[in-house]
Design a protein around this motif. Structure first.
Motif, PDB file in Angstrom:
ATOM      1  N   LYS A  87       0.825  -1.208   0.000  1.00 50.66           N
ATOM      2  CA  LYS A  87       0.000   0.000   0.000  1.00 50.66           C
ATOM      3  C   LYS A  87       0.862   1.261   0.000  1.00 50.66           C
ATOM      4  O   LYS A  87       0.503   2.275  -0.575  1.00 50.66           O
ATOM      5  CB  LYS A  87      -0.909  -0.015   1.226  1.00 50.66           C
ATOM      6  N   TYR A  88       2.014   1.188   0.668  1.00 55.95           N
ATOM      7  CA  TYR A  88       2.899   2.346   0.788  1.00 55.95           C
ATOM      8  C   TYR A  88       4.237   1.995   0.131  1.00 55.95           C
ATOM      9  O   TYR A  88       5.119   1.448   0.781  1.00 55.95           O
ATOM     10  CB  TYR A  88       3.100   2.718   2.255  1.00 55.95           C
ATOM     11  N   PRO A  89       4.416   2.307  -1.159  1.00 56.68           N
ATOM     12  CA  PRO A  89       5.617   1.890  -1.888  1.00 56.68           C
ATOM     13  C   PRO A  89       6.932   2.376  -1.289  1.00 56.68           C
ATOM     14  O   PRO A  89       7.955   1.720  -1.433  1.00 56.68           O
ATOM     15  CB  PRO A  89       5.422   2.487  -3.281  1.00 56.68           C
ATOM     16  N   ASN A  90       6.929   3.509  -0.616  1.00 58.73           N
ATOM     17  CA  ASN A  90       8.161   4.029  -0.009  1.00 58.73           C
ATOM     18  C   ASN A  90       8.333   3.557   1.427  1.00 58.73           C
ATOM     19  O   ASN A  90       9.263   3.980   2.101  1.00 58.73           O
ATOM     20  CB  ASN A  90       8.169   5.559  -0.056  1.00 58.73           C
ATOM     21  N   GLY A  91       7.445   2.709   1.872  1.00 58.25           N
ATOM     22  CA  GLY A  91       7.525   2.209   3.237  1.00 58.25           C
ATOM     23  C   GLY A  91       6.912   3.171   4.234  1.00 58.25           C
ATOM     24  O   GLY A  91       6.372   4.220   3.874  1.00 58.25           O
ATOM     25  N   VAL A  92       6.986   2.791   5.487  1.00 58.94           N
ATOM     26  CA  VAL A  92       6.433   3.593   6.571  1.00 58.94           C
ATOM     27  C   VAL A  92       7.479   3.731   7.665  1.00 58.94           C
ATOM     28  O   VAL A  92       8.486   3.027   7.662  1.00 58.94           O
ATOM     29  CB  VAL A  92       5.148   2.955   7.143  1.00 58.94           C
ATOM     30  N   GLY A  93       7.218   4.636   8.586  1.00 60.99           N
ATOM     31  CA  GLY A  93       8.173   4.825   9.665  1.00 60.99           C
ATOM     32  C   GLY A  93       7.485   5.237  10.948  1.00 60.99           C
ATOM     33  O   GLY A  93       6.330   5.654  10.951  1.00 60.99           O
ATOM     34  N   ILE A  94       8.237   5.104  12.014  1.00 60.51           N
ATOM     35  CA  ILE A  94       7.786   5.578  13.312  1.00 60.51           C
ATOM     36  C   ILE A  94       8.650   6.795  13.639  1.00 60.51           C
ATOM     37  O   ILE A  94       9.876   6.756  13.502  1.00 60.51           O
ATOM     38  CB  ILE A  94       7.868   4.473  14.383  1.00 60.51           C
ATOM     39  N   TYR A  95       8.001   7.897  14.011  1.00 55.85           N
ATOM     40  CA  TYR A  95       8.663   9.183  14.233  1.00 55.85           C
ATOM     41  C   TYR A  95       8.342   9.685  15.634  1.00 55.85           C
ATOM     42  O   TYR A  95       7.258   9.434  16.159  1.00 55.85           O
ATOM     43  CB  TYR A  95       8.161  10.225  13.221  1.00 55.85           C
ATOM     44  N   ASP A  96       9.272  10.441  16.199  1.00 59.16           N
ATOM     45  CA  ASP A  96       8.985  11.063  17.498  1.00 59.16           C
ATOM     46  C   ASP A  96       8.126  12.306  17.265  1.00 59.16           C
ATOM     47  O   ASP A  96       7.816  12.660  16.124  1.00 59.16           O
ATOM     48  CB  ASP A  96      10.267  11.369  18.279  1.00 59.16           C
ATOM     49  N   LEU A  97       7.740  12.982  18.335  1.00 59.32           N
ATOM     50  CA  LEU A  97       6.847  14.139  18.229  1.00 59.32           C
ATOM     51  C   LEU A  97       7.499  15.333  17.529  1.00 59.32           C
ATOM     52  O   LEU A  97       6.809  16.245  17.086  1.00 59.32           O
ATOM     53  CB  LEU A  97       6.323  14.547  19.605  1.00 59.32           C
ATOM     54  N   ASP A  98       8.835  15.322  17.402  1.00 62.13           N
ATOM     55  CA  ASP A  98       9.544  16.368  16.669  1.00 62.13           C
ATOM     56  C   ASP A  98       9.784  15.982  15.211  1.00 62.13           C
ATOM     57  O   ASP A  98      10.585  16.602  14.514  1.00 62.13           O
ATOM     58  CB  ASP A  98      10.888  16.670  17.343  1.00 62.13           C
ATOM     59  N   ASN A  99       9.128  14.907  14.773  1.00 62.79           N
ATOM     60  CA  ASN A  99       9.222  14.394  13.405  1.00 62.79           C
ATOM     61  C   ASN A  99      10.597  13.863  13.034  1.00 62.79           C
ATOM     62  O   ASN A  99      10.988  13.886  11.872  1.00 62.79           O
ATOM     63  CB  ASN A  99       8.754  15.434  12.386  1.00 62.79           C
ATOM     64  N   ASN A 100      11.337  13.359  14.018  1.00 62.59           N
ATOM     65  CA  ASN A 100      12.596  12.678  13.743  1.00 62.59           C
ATOM     66  C   ASN A 100      12.294  11.194  13.582  1.00 62.59           C
ATOM     67  O   ASN A 100      11.633  10.597  14.433  1.00 62.59           O
ATOM     68  CB  ASN A 100      13.584  12.873  14.904  1.00 62.59           C
ATOM     69  N   LYS A 101      12.798  10.631  12.484  1.00 64.99           N
ATOM     70  CA  LYS A 101      12.520   9.222  12.232  1.00 64.99           C
ATOM     71  C   LYS A 101      13.256   8.347  13.243  1.00 64.99           C
ATOM     72  O   LYS A 101      14.455   8.497  13.455  1.00 64.99           O
ATOM     73  CB  LYS A 101      12.926   8.834  10.809  1.00 64.99           C
ATOM     74  N   ILE A 102      12.523   7.433  13.840  1.00 67.33           N
ATOM     75  CA  ILE A 102      13.098   6.489  14.795  1.00 67.33           C
ATOM     76  C   ILE A 102      13.475   5.195  14.081  1.00 67.33           C
ATOM     77  O   ILE A 102      14.566   4.681  14.246  1.00 67.33           O
ATOM     78  CB  ILE A 102      12.103   6.204  15.941  1.00 67.33           C
ATOM     79  N   LYS A 103      12.547   4.692  13.257  1.00 63.72           N
ATOM     80  CA  LYS A 103      12.799   3.436  12.559  1.00 63.72           C
ATOM     81  C   LYS A 103      11.961   3.406  11.290  1.00 63.72           C
ATOM     82  O   LYS A 103      10.833   3.862  11.267  1.00 63.72           O
ATOM     83  CB  LYS A 103      12.452   2.258  13.474  1.00 63.72           C
ATOM     84  N   ARG A 104      12.541   2.838  10.237  1.00 66.31           N
ATOM     85  CA  ARG A 104      11.886   2.705   8.935  1.00 66.31           C
ATOM     86  C   ARG A 104      11.477   1.260   8.708  1.00 66.31           C
ATOM     87  O   ARG A 104      12.188   0.344   9.101  1.00 66.31           O
ATOM     88  CB  ARG A 104      12.848   3.153   7.840  1.00 66.31           C
ATOM     89  N   PHE A 105      10.328   1.070   8.024  1.00 72.97           N
ATOM     90  CA  PHE A 105       9.850  -0.262   7.686  1.00 72.97           C
ATOM     91  C   PHE A 105       9.419  -0.268   6.225  1.00 72.97           C
ATOM     92  O   PHE A 105       8.865   0.712   5.733  1.00 72.97           O
ATOM     93  CB  PHE A 105       8.647  -0.654   8.563  1.00 72.97           C
ATOM     94  N   ASP A 106       9.670  -1.366   5.532  1.00 78.52           N
ATOM     95  CA  ASP A 106       9.239  -1.486   4.140  1.00 78.52           C
ATOM     96  C   ASP A 106       7.729  -1.664   4.040  1.00 78.52           C
ATOM     97  O   ASP A 106       7.118  -1.280   3.059  1.00 78.52           O
ATOM     98  CB  ASP A 106       9.936  -2.663   3.450  1.00 78.52           C
TER      99      ASP A 106
END
Length: 145
Positions: A87-106
């Motif tokens: 569904k999300y070709p670029n993958g998804v991620g989990i971000y902190d409240l300041d929009n810093n990426k914590i971890k990326r997932f395909d």
């Protein structure tokens, strides 16, 4: 050539170019026509009919008649199927409240496993931009990530 002989104002679910429907979005009017057509369930062409046992057996192709009987997909094939349905070709991620990426997932399903929640929950938080557990955003990765 034959498709062009129809008046498209009278039809829905048709494209003038028969090569592909990729990217096609039904208009609101077409969606409404589809809804109205089957509000009365008796208008459905299969209303009140049932498949006989022979038809059911042909549809289901049980046991050795099924082309996949006794076979399994290789891990490579499973990954190919998964990548085509993403569904999300670029993958998804989990971000902190300041929009810093914590971890990326395909895949959103991998993020769901990581968070120990359902894929539906992940999609809800992504689509609505909600804060997850009061400390994370779940987002679609941008193109360049």
């Amino acid at each position: 050539m034959y498709i062009n002989k129809f008046k498209f104002s009278n039809l829905y679910n048709f494209l003038k170019n028969a090569s592909s429907s990729e990217g096609y979005k039904h208009t609101e009017a077409a969606k409404q026509k589809m809804v109205e057509r089957f509000i009365d369930k008796t208008n459905h062409p299969f209303w009140g009919k049932h498949h006989d046992e022979r038809s059911k057996s042909l549809i289901s192709k049980p046991g050795s008649l099924n082309p996949m009987f006794g076979k399994t997909h290789s891990e490579k094939t499973k990954e190919l199927i998964r990548s085509k349905r993403v569904k999300y070709p670029n993958g998804v991620g989990i971000y902190d409240l300041d929009n810093n990426k914590i971890k990326r997932f395909d895949y959103a399903s991998d993020l769901a496993i990581y968070l120990n929640v359902s894929k539906v929950t992940v999609s809800k938080y992504i689509n609505k931009g909600l804060v997850f557990q009061g400390k994370y955003y779940l987002k679609v990765n941008s193109f360049n990530e």
